[in-house]
Design a protein around this motif. Structure first.
Motif, PDB file in Angstrom:
ATOM      1  N   ARG A   1       0.841  -1.190   0.000  1.00 48.06           N
ATOM      2  CA  ARG A   1       0.000   0.000   0.000  1.00 48.06           C
ATOM      3  C   ARG A   1       0.876   1.238   0.000  1.00 48.06           C
ATOM      4  N   VAL A   2       0.619   2.141  -0.909  1.00 44.34           N
ATOM      5  CA  VAL A   2       1.373   3.394  -1.004  1.00 44.34           C
ATOM      6  C   VAL A   2       0.742   4.418  -0.070  1.00 44.34           C
ATOM      7  N   VAL A   3       1.567   5.053   0.762  1.00 46.62           N
ATOM      8  CA  VAL A   3       1.033   6.028   1.724  1.00 46.62           C
ATOM      9  C   VAL A   3       1.313   7.466   1.310  1.00 46.62           C
ATOM     10  N   VAL A   4       2.331   7.668   0.496  1.00 39.50           N
ATOM     11  CA  VAL A   4       2.625   8.999  -0.033  1.00 39.50           C
ATOM     12  C   VAL A   4       2.890   8.842  -1.522  1.00 39.50           C
ATOM     13  N   ALA A   5       2.089   9.500  -2.338  1.00 35.54           N
ATOM     14  CA  ALA A   5       2.238   9.393  -3.791  1.00 35.54           C
ATOM     15  C   ALA A   5       2.663  10.734  -4.365  1.00 35.54           C
ATOM     16  N   GLY A   6       3.597  10.677  -5.296  1.00 31.92           N
ATOM     17  CA  GLY A   6       4.058  11.888  -5.962  1.00 31.92           C
ATOM     18  C   GLY A   6       3.102  12.291  -7.068  1.00 31.92           C
ATOM     19  N   PRO A   7       3.505  13.238  -7.867  1.00 32.14           N
ATOM     20  CA  PRO A   7       2.657  13.674  -8.989  1.00 32.14           C
ATOM     21  C   PRO A   7       2.663  12.645 -10.110  1.00 32.14           C
TER      22      PRO A   7
END
Length: 260
Positions: free
Chosen positions: A133-139
């Protein structure tokens, strides 16, 4: 630097002088990842000689045909440690598969391993491994599939760390050797007494590679262990939570000093 350990030429780098800290990286990478993650925590601490080897079949360390199991790799690492330390006691740190070997080294040579730190340890009997699970996603979507499955923090900073310290090692992996060793990857159980020196266990709550549940079980095996399960961190915890890792290692080093 290179040093011969039986038929294996072990490549390693070192920094500083003083008491030896041996740091073992995980599978599929080389010393550069461990160096990038742990050197910021140890650099500036007086009196520590930090050694980062390439494990057999990775980086610039050979994996001759005689290495056919994890037990063979363990014997090589124990002999390497004896060579570079001159038989004196050392501190031992491992990440992932490196932590699996580190745990066994401490069990096999408790008098030589003055303290043990296990970060996101690979262990037999893994259970309750969470979905990635990704908790911080970039642009937008960044990085390749390996990056996106390894890191739970997808930012340009984490991608730069991956591209600089992790991805370049892939071309140096001896896949045939790792497959050969991987067929017998579980170490022979060592029924030694509980390791009683200062111990640190760190796990990522979002680690979709090894999970954190099995790492928590280690607290009952080590009478002087501190355990940290870190939120917002996966198997790449040393990259994703460097400040917290630095603080945990500083506390571990303080316990080592008090135990002398």
């Amino acid at each position: 630097m290179e040093i011969g350990v039986g038929p294996t030429e072990v490549h390693y780098v070192e920094h500083g002088t003083g008491r030896t800290v041996l740091v073992l990286h995980g599978a599929g990478v080389d010393h550069r990842e461990a160096e990038a993650c742990f050197e910021p925590a140890f650099d500036g601490v007086a009196g520590l000689r930090r050694i980062y080897p390439d494990l057999p079949g990775m980086g610039r360390t050979s994996a001759p045909e005689t290495l056919r199991s994890a037990d063979d790799v363990l014997d090589t690492l124990l002999d390497f440690a004896d060579e570079v330390t001159g038989g004196t006691a050392y501190l031992l740190v491992g990440h992932s598969a490196g932590a699996y070997y580190a745990q066994a080294m401490a069990a096999r040579r408790p008098a030589r391993v003055a303290a043990l730190a296990l970060v996101c340890p690979l262990l037999p009997g893994l259970r309750d491994i969470p979905e990635h699970r990704v908790v911080v996603a970039g642009p937008g979507e960044i990085g390749d599939e390996v990056f996106r499955s390894y890191f739970v923090i997808h930012t340009p900073e984490m991608l730069e760390r991956y591209e600089r310290h992790v991805a370049p090692s892939a071309a140096l992996v001896d896949q045939a050797a790792l497959e050969r060793i991987g067929e017998r990857w579980e170490l022979t159980p060592d029924h030694a007494p509980a390791y009683a020196s200062p111990t640190l266990v760190v796990a990522g709550r979002l680690d979709s590679t090894v999970g954190y549940a099995t790492a928590c079980d280690l607290v009952d095996q080590y009478p002087h262990a501190s355990l940290a399960v870190v939120d917002d961190a996966g198997h790449a915890l040393p990259h994703e939570q460097p400040d917290l890792l630095r603080a945990l290692l500083a506390e571990w080093l303080a316990r080592v000093e008090r135990s002398n």
